[in-house]
Design an enzyme around this catalytic site. Structure first.
Site, PDB file in Angstrom:
ATOM      1  CB  ILE A 144      -0.558   0.037   1.289  1.00 26.25           C
ATOM      2  CG1 ILE A 144      -0.173  -0.218   2.196  1.00 26.25           C
ATOM      3  CG2 ILE A 144      -2.100  -1.671   1.496  1.00 26.25           C
ATOM      4  CD1 ILE A 144      -0.955   0.410   3.759  1.00 26.25           C
ATOM      5  CG  ASP A 145       0.030   4.623  -2.429  1.00 27.57           C
ATOM      6  OD1 ASP A 145       0.255   3.883  -3.232  1.00 27.57           O
ATOM      7  OD2 ASP A 145      -1.140   5.470  -2.581  1.00 27.57           O
ATOM      8  NE  ARG A 146       7.002   7.752   3.802  1.00 31.95           N
ATOM      9  CZ  ARG A 146       8.441   8.815   3.241  1.00 31.95           C
ATOM     10  NH1 ARG A 146       8.994   9.202   1.987  1.00 31.95           N
ATOM     11  NH2 ARG A 146       8.821   9.088   4.855  1.00 31.95           N
ATOM     12  NE  ARG A 243      -2.902   9.168  -3.492  1.00 34.65           N
ATOM     13  CZ  ARG A 243      -0.837   8.650  -3.696  1.00 34.65           C
ATOM     14  NH1 ARG A 243      -0.368   7.389  -2.694  1.00 34.65           N
ATOM     15  NH2 ARG A 243      -0.472  10.007  -3.811  1.00 34.65           N
TER      16      ARG A 243
END
Length: 318
Positions: A144-146, A243
């Site tokens: 998953i994104d930072r 996003r």
């Protein structure tokens, strides 16, 4: 200083590794090598599989032989395992929300990368390996994104890794995120299917007819004056998918530094928000050992909860 010269390496691909894309395999194996360098040697044909040039999206097969050219790791990237005395590492121990002999589930904080590299000294997986020094095997099942918080699966056995990743490939894993979107999201907007194309150099993702098929399902959870809390469920697993799909339909997420809207950030800042409002809240999958259905939820952090409380007290949409 490390004076040892890098050498050509030959790697035999086993059944355990088969099915991975070559670029993802190299990024996992060469953790301290900048991503741009990995794609450069792939593009130049310096990485060979069975003596042939391959593209970054090539999927490895059992029996393949990879030739890796000599790759010098920048001195700044050669870092030791993170100390368990560091606050950010020690705090991750409190973020474990489920653990057994096969896997552990982390409620990853926003701002913590899933793995080190590209200037980051460590990520969640390196920290967990430091916190579990006796664990013989710890590998990320997915990413998953930072800046996204929430559920992250880590396998503790190779058999569990294969089992869980197969479920992701077969799209039998159900993932649900909470996201705060700009404006009044219409309840009828339940699905976005725009194809996504990723720039492999800077990782920016755009909607593009030449991109990969992508699907995200959305459900309105709560309406506010200038924002909407939505539940997002990605059917495909493209980079930055939720996003970009939210931005594409005119409802970028709060505090999204790549695809967001500064005006929305300024509005939500009044309610104490200063991070990306995207949280992996729930996941459903089959346990790799017992075959039972797992349904795991991760609570939002205090900042997200406080922001929602502030929005609830503000004037509502009529």
């Amino acid at each position: 200083m490390n004076t040892e010269k890098p050498k050509v390496q030959f790697i035999d691909i086993s059944d355990d590794i088969a099915g991975q894309r070559i670029d993802n395999f190299l990024r996992n194996r060469l953790k301290n090598v900048p991503k741009s360098m990995i794609y450069r040697v792939l593009r130049k044909g310096e990485v060979r599989v069975n003596k042939k040039r391959i593209k970054p999206e090539y999927k490895l097969q059992a029996g393949d032989v990879i030739r890796l050219p000599p790759i010098k790791i920048p001195e700044t990237a050669q870092v030791e395992a993170p100390s368990t005395k560091l606050n950010r590492v020690a705090e991750l121990e409190k973020c474990v929300i489920y653990e057994d002999d096969h896997m552990l589930v982390l409620n990853k904080p926003s701002g913590t990368a899933v793995h080190g590299g590209s200037g980051l000294h460590f990520g969640a997986i390196e920290a967990m390996r430091a916190l579990r020094p006796d664990a013989r095997f710890l590998e990320l099942v997915h990413r998953i994104d930072r800046d996204t918080s929430g559920i992250l699966l880590i396998a503790k056995k190779r058999s569990a890794l294969r089992h869980l990743q197969a479920q992701f490939r077969e799209k039998t894993v159900q993932k649900y995120y909470f996201a705060l979107a700009m404006g009044n999201w219409k309840p009828s907007m339940k699905k976005v299917t725009a194809p996504l194309l990723k720039n492999e150099v800077n990782s920016i993702v755009r909607v593009n007819p030449n991109g990969k098929p992508s699907e995200t399902r959305f459900k309105v959870m709560e309406q506010f004056e200038q924002a909407t809390l939505v539940q997002a469920s990605p059917i495909t697993g493209r980079t930055h998918q939720i996003r970009v799909h939210a931005q594409y339909v005119g409802h970028p997420l709060a505090w999204d530094d790549r695809y967001g809207d500064p005006r929305f950030d300024a509005y939500t800042k009044k309610f104490g928000l200063s991070r990306l409002f995207l949280h992996a809240a729930n996941i459903k999958f089959t346990h790799p050992g017992t075959e039972e259905l797992m349904d795991i939820s991760a609570p939002m952090d205090k900042q997200l909860e406080r922001a929602l409380e502030g929005l609830r007290k503000a004037p509502r949409v009529s």
